[in-house]
Design a protein around this motif. Sequence first.
Motif, PDB file in Angstrom:
ATOM      1  N   GLN A 190       3.007   3.013  15.683  1.00 28.78           N
ATOM      2  CA  GLN A 190       1.934   3.692  16.676  1.00 28.78           C
ATOM      3  C   GLN A 190       0.657   4.288  15.780  1.00 28.78           C
ATOM      4  N   LYS A 191       1.053   4.892  14.607  1.00 27.48           N
ATOM      5  CA  LYS A 191       0.044   5.818  13.922  1.00 27.48           C
ATOM      6  C   LYS A 191      -0.809   4.789  13.204  1.00 27.48           C
ATOM      7  N   LEU A 192      -0.311   3.922  12.537  1.00 28.59           N
ATOM      8  CA  LEU A 192      -1.195   2.746  11.671  1.00 28.59           C
ATOM      9  C   LEU A 192      -1.844   1.977  12.725  1.00 28.59           C
ATOM     10  N   GLU A 193      -1.327   1.770  13.937  1.00 24.98           N
ATOM     11  CA  GLU A 193      -1.815   0.805  14.825  1.00 24.98           C
ATOM     12  C   GLU A 193      -1.660  -0.518  14.484  1.00 24.98           C
ATOM     13  N   ARG A 194      -0.964  -0.965  14.008  1.00 20.25           N
ATOM     14  CA  ARG A 194      -0.712  -2.458  13.582  1.00 20.25           C
ATOM     15  C   ARG A 194       0.844  -2.822  13.244  1.00 20.25           C
ATOM     16  N   ASP A 235       0.890  -1.243   0.079  1.00 20.17           N
ATOM     17  CA  ASP A 235       0.014   0.140   0.109  1.00 20.17           C
ATOM     18  C   ASP A 235       1.092   1.286  -0.087  1.00 20.17           C
ATOM     19  N   GLU A 236       0.287   2.404  -0.296  1.00 19.86           N
ATOM     20  CA  GLU A 236       1.079   3.468  -0.332  1.00 19.86           C
ATOM     21  C   GLU A 236       1.520   3.823   1.113  1.00 19.86           C
ATOM     22  N   GLU A 237       0.544   3.846   2.222  1.00 17.38           N
ATOM     23  CA  GLU A 237       0.974   4.153   3.491  1.00 17.38           C
ATOM     24  C   GLU A 237       2.155   3.402   3.729  1.00 17.38           C
ATOM     25  N   ASP A 238       2.319   2.249   3.403  1.00 13.20           N
ATOM     26  CA  ASP A 238       3.410   1.430   3.712  1.00 13.20           C
ATOM     27  C   ASP A 238       4.999   2.055   3.128  1.00 13.20           C
ATOM     28  N   ASP A 239       4.774   2.723   2.357  1.00 11.41           N
ATOM     29  CA  ASP A 239       5.791   3.391   1.704  1.00 11.41           C
ATOM     30  C   ASP A 239       6.594   4.368   3.079  1.00 11.41           C
ATOM     31  N   ASP A 240       5.797   4.458   3.810  1.00 14.74           N
ATOM     32  CA  ASP A 240       6.245   5.370   4.864  1.00 14.74           C
ATOM     33  C   ASP A 240       6.798   4.798   6.012  1.00 14.74           C
ATOM     34  N   VAL A 241       6.853   3.413   5.962  1.00 17.69           N
ATOM     35  CA  VAL A 241       7.545   2.595   6.991  1.00 17.69           C
ATOM     36  C   VAL A 241       9.030   2.815   7.239  1.00 17.69           C
ATOM     37  N   TYR A 242       9.471   3.181   8.528  1.00 18.92           N
ATOM     38  CA  TYR A 242      10.783   3.070   8.596  1.00 18.92           C
ATOM     39  C   TYR A 242      11.344   2.537   9.846  1.00 18.92           C
ATOM     40  N   ASN A 243      12.361   2.203   9.977  1.00  9.92           N
ATOM     41  CA  ASN A 243      12.842   1.640  11.568  1.00  9.92           C
ATOM     42  C   ASN A 243      12.877   2.534  12.522  1.00  9.92           C
ATOM     43  N   MET A 292       5.403  -5.646  21.404  1.00 12.88           N
ATOM     44  CA  MET A 292       6.034  -4.358  20.709  1.00 12.88           C
ATOM     45  C   MET A 292       5.197  -3.245  20.653  1.00 12.88           C
ATOM     46  N   LYS A 293       3.758  -3.467  20.903  1.00 10.74           N
ATOM     47  CA  LYS A 293       2.889  -2.302  21.111  1.00 10.74           C
ATOM     48  C   LYS A 293       3.002  -1.307  22.087  1.00 10.74           C
ATOM     49  N   ASN A 294       3.728  -1.902  23.037  1.00 15.56           N
ATOM     50  CA  ASN A 294       4.141  -1.174  24.474  1.00 15.56           C
ATOM     51  C   ASN A 294       5.455  -0.784  24.684  1.00 15.56           C
ATOM     52  N   ASN A 295       6.144  -1.153  23.545  1.00 13.30           N
ATOM     53  CA  ASN A 295       7.643  -0.675  23.812  1.00 13.30           C
ATOM     54  C   ASN A 295       7.966  -0.174  22.553  1.00 13.30           C
ATOM     55  N   GLU A 296       8.286   1.109  22.420  1.00 11.99           N
ATOM     56  CA  GLU A 296       8.432   1.842  21.233  1.00 11.99           C
ATOM     57  C   GLU A 296       9.764   1.381  20.486  1.00 11.99           C
ATOM     58  N   ALA A 297      10.845   1.072  21.377  1.00  7.60           N
ATOM     59  CA  ALA A 297      12.098   0.865  20.783  1.00  7.60           C
ATOM     60  C   ALA A 297      12.366  -0.521  20.534  1.00  7.60           C
ATOM     61  N   LEU A 298      11.333  -1.340  20.548  1.00 11.73           N
ATOM     62  CA  LEU A 298      11.527  -2.874  20.393  1.00 11.73           C
ATOM     63  C   LEU A 298      11.347  -3.271  18.982  1.00 11.73           C
ATOM     64  N   ARG A 299      12.219  -4.092  18.338  1.00 14.77           N
ATOM     65  CA  ARG A 299      11.974  -4.587  17.229  1.00 14.77           C
ATOM     66  C   ARG A 299      11.997  -6.186  17.466  1.00 14.77           C
ATOM     67  N   VAL A 300      11.398  -6.885  16.497  1.00 13.34           N
ATOM     68  CA  VAL A 300      11.291  -8.194  16.274  1.00 13.34           C
ATOM     69  C   VAL A 300      11.727  -8.762  15.202  1.00 13.34           C
TER      70      VAL A 300
END
Length: 1774
Positions: free
Chosen positions: A1125-1129, A9-17, A1093-1101
């Motif tokens: 956090q914006k897309l809530e998923r 999707d277009e919104e995914d284009d905004d995904v960053y680490n 992951m939802k509760n810890n902003e700096a956590l990556r899996v």
Amino acid sequence: MNQRPSHQDEEDDDVYNIIPIHNLLADHPSLRFPEVRASAAALRSVGDLRRPPFAPWQPSYDLLDWLALFFGFQSSNVNNQREHLVLHLSNAQMRLSPPPDNIDTLDPAVLRRFRRRLLRNYSNWCSFLNVKSNIWLSDAHSRHSDSDHRRELLYVSLYLLVWGESANLRFVPECISYIFHNMAMEMNKILEDYIDENTGRPFLPSISGENAFLNRIVKPIYDTIKAEVENSKNGTAPHSAWRNYDDINEYFWSKRCFEKLKWPIDVGSNFFVTGHKGKKVGKTGFVEQRSFWNLFRSFDKLWIMLILFLQAAIIVAWEGREFPWQALEDKAVQVRCLSVFFTWTALRFLQSLLDAGMQYSLVSRETKSLGVRMVLKSVVAAGWIVVFAVFYARIWRQRNNDRQWSNAADRAVVNFLEVVVVFLAPELIALALFVIPWIRNFLENTNWKIFYLLSWWFQTKTFVGRGLREGLWDNIKYTVFWLLVLATKFAFSYFMQIKPMIAPTKALLNIENIDYEWHQIFGRSNRFAVGLLWLPVVLIYIMDIQIWYSIYSSFVGAAIGLFDHLGEIRNMQQLRLRFQFFASAIQFNLMPEEQLLNARGTIKSKFKDAIHRLKLRYGLGRPFKKLESNQVEAYKFAWIWNEIIKIFREEDIVCDREVELLELPQNEQKDPKSNWEIRVIQWPCLLLCNELLLALSQAKELVDAPDRWLWYKISKTEYRRCAVIEAYDSLKHFLLAIVKYDSEERSIIRNFFHEIDQWVELEKFTKNYNMTALHRIHEKLVHLLNLVLKPNKDVDKVVNALQALYEAAIRDFLKEQRNNEQLKEDGLAPHRNVTAEGLLFQNAVELPSASKETFYRRVRRLHTILTSRDSMQKIPENLEARRRIAFFSNSLFMNMPHAPQVEKMMAFSVLTPYYSEEVLYSKEQLRTENEDGISTLYYLQTIYADEWRNFLERMHREGMASERELWTTRLRDLRSWASYRGQTLTRTVRGMMYYYRALEMLAFLDSASEMDMREGSQQLGSMRPTDDADGLSSERSPSSRTLSRADSSVSVFFKGHERGTALMKFTYVVACQIYGSQKAKKDPHADEILYLMKNNEALRVAYVDEVSSGRDEIEYYSVLVKYDQKLEREVEIYRVKLPGPVKLGEGKPENQNHAVIFTRGDAVQTIDMNQDNYFEEALKMRNLLEEFKRSYGIRKPTILGVREHIFTGSVSSLAWFMSAQETSFVTLGQRVLANPLKVRMHYGHPDVFDRFWFLTRGGLSKASRVINISEDIFAGFNCTLRGGNVTHHEYIQVGKGRDVGLNQISMFEAKVASGNGEQILSRDVYRLGHRLDFFRMLSFFYTTVGFFFNTMVILLTVYAFLWGRLYLALSGVESSAMADNANNNRALAAILNQQFVIQLGLFTALPMIVENSLEHGFLNAVWDFITMQLQLASVFYTFSMGTRGHYFGRTILHGGAKYRATGRGFVVQHKSFSENYRLYARSHFVKAIELGLILTVYAAYSPVATGTFVYIALTITSWFLVVSWILGPFIFNPLGFDWLKTVYDFDEFMNWIWFRGGVFAKSEQSWEKWWYEEQDHLRTTGLWGKVLEIILDLRFFLFQYGIVYQLGITAGSKSILVYLLSWIYVVVALGLYTIIAYARDKYSAKEHIYYRLVQFLVIILVTVVIVALLEFTQFKFLDIFTSLLAFIPTGWGLLSIAQVLRSFLQKTMFWETVVSVARLYDIMFGVIVMVPLALLSWLPGFQNMQTRILFNQAFSRGLHISQIVAGKKPKADV
């Protein structure tokens, strides 16, 4: 090729680490740093580079895209490395000091430093191979031009892109160097505009196109590794049959990789040939052969030392003089001592034979010189033997001709010594180089041909292990340490071991005509008996360095700990004394000071630091006075302290009341009623308790004293002064706050206080006021406070109390009584008529509403200060909270580097490998009860009773009405509470995310002004009561809006940039290998991970995704996800394709390796699944990372060791033993290893790695199958061999869980011991043994493999001792010797002394006691030790010694090491007998029964044993061992001695034995399956393993040989025929057994009568035979039982041999019989083990005692374990 797939999707284009680099205008807090923009801009400077012809060039492309288009890298890899680079460069630029002139461009120095650091391993490799490096840059000193700058960026980017896509090749660092070398060359050609000769066009790389790099370069090498792994047959093939990661890597250590592999890679090269076909490249660099000889090969210097000393000592002691130097006066003895050189050359010869025998498969056409060297070495060593023999013979010939030591004989000696000097020349050179280490380092690190030629003879040329010498000072330290140890050992060995043995030996050799009790095979000499006597002594001689090492290291470790200031603050009392300096210590250590640019690091600044630390530590110059004057500092201190206490509250280890006692209150400005200005620091109430009452009594005593004297007395104690002033100020504010604003009463109060203030200033307070009245005022005041604090307030009562207070103040307190008029004049009485308008204060009182939490908090504080009498030693009540506060406060007085600002600190990440362990306990897991009716939750509530109360209190405060809600609306809270007390991923993640919270808060404090903090503290106050997130949302600025509820309340007034800074400095990657398939299966684990992951902003899996792409092919991807956090998923950030499945080697390192490309920063901390972290420790992380800049010795550290705290110690006594042992290992042990010994490797998980150093040198651990089963320690080996440096720091700690049940602990010990068995075979240990200098080699040996080897030697000593005694008793040597003299017993005494020392296991206990007394005080340590002994700790340690010895020895002999998953649960359920039998039958029970049998036979037949005392003295330790090994598993098994359970267990055991089971039966169900599994290791072992096993099994035949001659039937005959005839018995027994078994199979079902008939006939036959024997021979009835002792071991020996020969026997008819006999033996063993267990269960009282032993600690904390265990659980419970 570089566009994203269109289906996203277009919104995914905004995904960053972490940072949206693709969109520098986005609203993201990190983008406000100019450094980030500068780094991104530098990458965009493509400029005039030639554009790739393969795809249209987009204007947004940068250098990485340029490389990707030319070389075919994946776009996801490019995005990942782009962020990696930008983050790293911007972080490095932020750290520059002074900052660069132009802040918006990337500083060339930053880039140059990074390029050197990243490519250092590559440059070393080039110079090692004598190849010109392909990094073409102009001279570094000239000005860097832009193109050079860009070129440097390109090199760095190219390396990172290659590394980021190499998958499993990351374990093969020099292979990556090779790939980079060739690709850099192609890039240079593109940059220099070369023209391709063949096409005449501009040069193009040899590989390009989509995924070209992966398919054309990585895949072929990966496939080779994979094929080799398949050859290993799941790790069961011998190591020499296949190439592991190291072999593949070492292929690139010689120039042949350029000739054979070429570029582009030639897939036809013999490098890619696997299997058994054709000319394959065999093993490279080293062949791992399974053999005990490896111990000698790797540590030959140690063995040479031991053997030579033993020989010399025996020669000297043989003379029988008092002291060795007296014996050495004799010339003959001196010459005899020279024979040690024979031994030396013989050992060298042996070493060369072993080298040739083990490493022959390295020799191939390409490596001929190796073969030449092997042959030459053997020839030369043999030559030396001959030379020495000739010269030595000449000495004695001359001496015997001249009948004395003539001159000629002396000359012969001198000649011999000249030869010796030549022989020793290389050793002398080595010694000289040892004294001046830097020359040695220079020689080894310089790649000059001449040096290679010189060292060719001594060492193979390897890329690693060069220049490992330490600096001179370190050299001196560890040399002195070892000289002490060795001096002690050799003195002890000579006087206590060797000398006492000489006399008995001579006596035994001199005994003539021994009356042998059996047929003596070896002539008439007693040499064999002498050998048996010496064997245990020699074994102990070999291992006792371990004990001396242990003793010395304990004391050295304690001394270093003392100098490091460990354990100075052990408890709350000591903290109270130091709390005043504590604020300054926090300021000094945790807050960055504003320093001048070049002040840090100079001698002057270091000296100042040292002085400052002294002042802090001993409170000189009262640093806390500074705090009162400096508001900002006081605020910062309060801020940090309160946050720590608040987090304690979140963790439920303190209750609300304790929070109020511990926190530092702060002022609030918005609400005038709560804004109390107080002139002094408001220390925590805890410190002020009782102080005010003491001040009052002082005032009462010194009634007439002048002001100054009284105040001087009170001010002597800082806390008392503060308490008095604070109480006075608070009282004033409190009275003003409850009186209406415009009332007359208010002005009266003000005037009254004003008058006091004036008199105090004039120092006439005591003259004008009556001190004795203070007590009355105090009473009235307390009464008033009580009324105000009541939940339902009665205003009238308050008015009455105020009036009473007023009366007391006016009437009693003033010394001069004044009348009403005077009072009115002074403003101390109302002007109106009191009676008419109502009484004083009648309508003036206005109590603040209950929602004004801060006000009432203040009143409560005032009340506490006024009333508390106890000294509050017990606050906080929770032991864990006390320990943490004590450790934190103590650590701040230790030496640590200064903290930089958060922006200037090193960035770091944390990496945790996770497979499928618990994430969060589910509702079912908490409620389900085990067979005793105990649920996990109930267990936790009982063990952590106080924390459960605090949890309920917190829930009620948050609005929970009844406890039922815990299972409905508040279930998540309940599950979290339980999970934070287990070993779960949730606990680990919470702990690691404290880093993020700490960094956010520190970033705020770094830049906060006084104003910010004031506002902050108010908002904190106003938020307190509700503590829910909704109340705050209005006040949050949009930029700092975080959705996490766990977020700290401090974050409310962060300015937004804190989050950006913290994100740039810290990431947490959890490598959940199978998260993808867990999501697909809808596994609840996946939801929990998502929730984390939802509760810890700096956590990556990071996880490995398997995608099937049709045609049965599966594609593998390394995927990184986060929660947006914006897309809530959950969104996917990167997806890097892999060449194939990840797991080729050991699982955990492979899992770490696939995720390591997603980590960021300069450092990475490896954290395991069972760890925890604490907020207050996280505050010190930035200090710890500064250690990377300090030099330790001659190197900067590459691994920072961190200390651990074992948090599972409170669960049961077993867990306590384990954690005590582990604690002394991770603190004291590691401390000594790091300094002075300099051989700390990497053991545990909290260590912090220098990330770029390791990512270019093979990653965080090694992963070859089986050989690297203890993967972590290989990171340390690799680090040391490649010239790294490992340090250990004790001012910061991380929590760690350990196994808690005996079965888990045994599995863990088995895993570690097997891992050590494999390490002995590895090349790393071999190289360290040879490349480290002698003393570091000793430290290395005795702290890794040597420890396990010596454990095994201890067990062998027991065996050797007992078998030796048995031989002496049965053969009759003993009785002859007894008759002869008493010398024998002196030899016995010598052996015995040592046996005692060893088996008390003192040397495992000593480090524990020493470390414990250092940190908790000597008496505590002694008390703990006694308690441990009462809880049978020595049984546990003896038992685990058996586990270690068994698995270690078995692994070296036969292999079969495997990763054992140990459970991490709580152990409160009873383990069944059959389960224990399966686990311990072979490792403990059978061995214990064997030793028990020897002891029994010895008791029966030894003349020595007739004296009871002698027998007991001889065998008590052995009996202790036997009992420990048999009863250990049951003593430490809950309800082990419950009679009903025992009966039930026995039934179950018999069912298990007889259960036939089908093909699919598991070993838990069927005995036969288990029996086959127990012999697995014999199937994979080599020929030598089998031969050795058979030789060892022959010992069981000795019983029969010895006992047969003692039977009555032999009638004293000594003929060999007796023994041979006794075998008839064995054959007959087997025959009868076979007949019955045959009959049973054939008849028992249908024609039962025949079966009974056969049985009947057999019984008749046996009876007839016995009667006949009794009648016609000298057969006694007792002989029947005696012969059982003889024949049962024989049967077991035959069985053991049959198992080794299984491959032959299985095809024959015998095998059935073997299996059924084996079953009988297991039933017999089971019964033998069961008898003492049943007896103890049947006797009353043992069960209670055992429960007491197992759960003592919990008992002392009021635990109803007996209830728990008996399951009498209160039903009222949820």
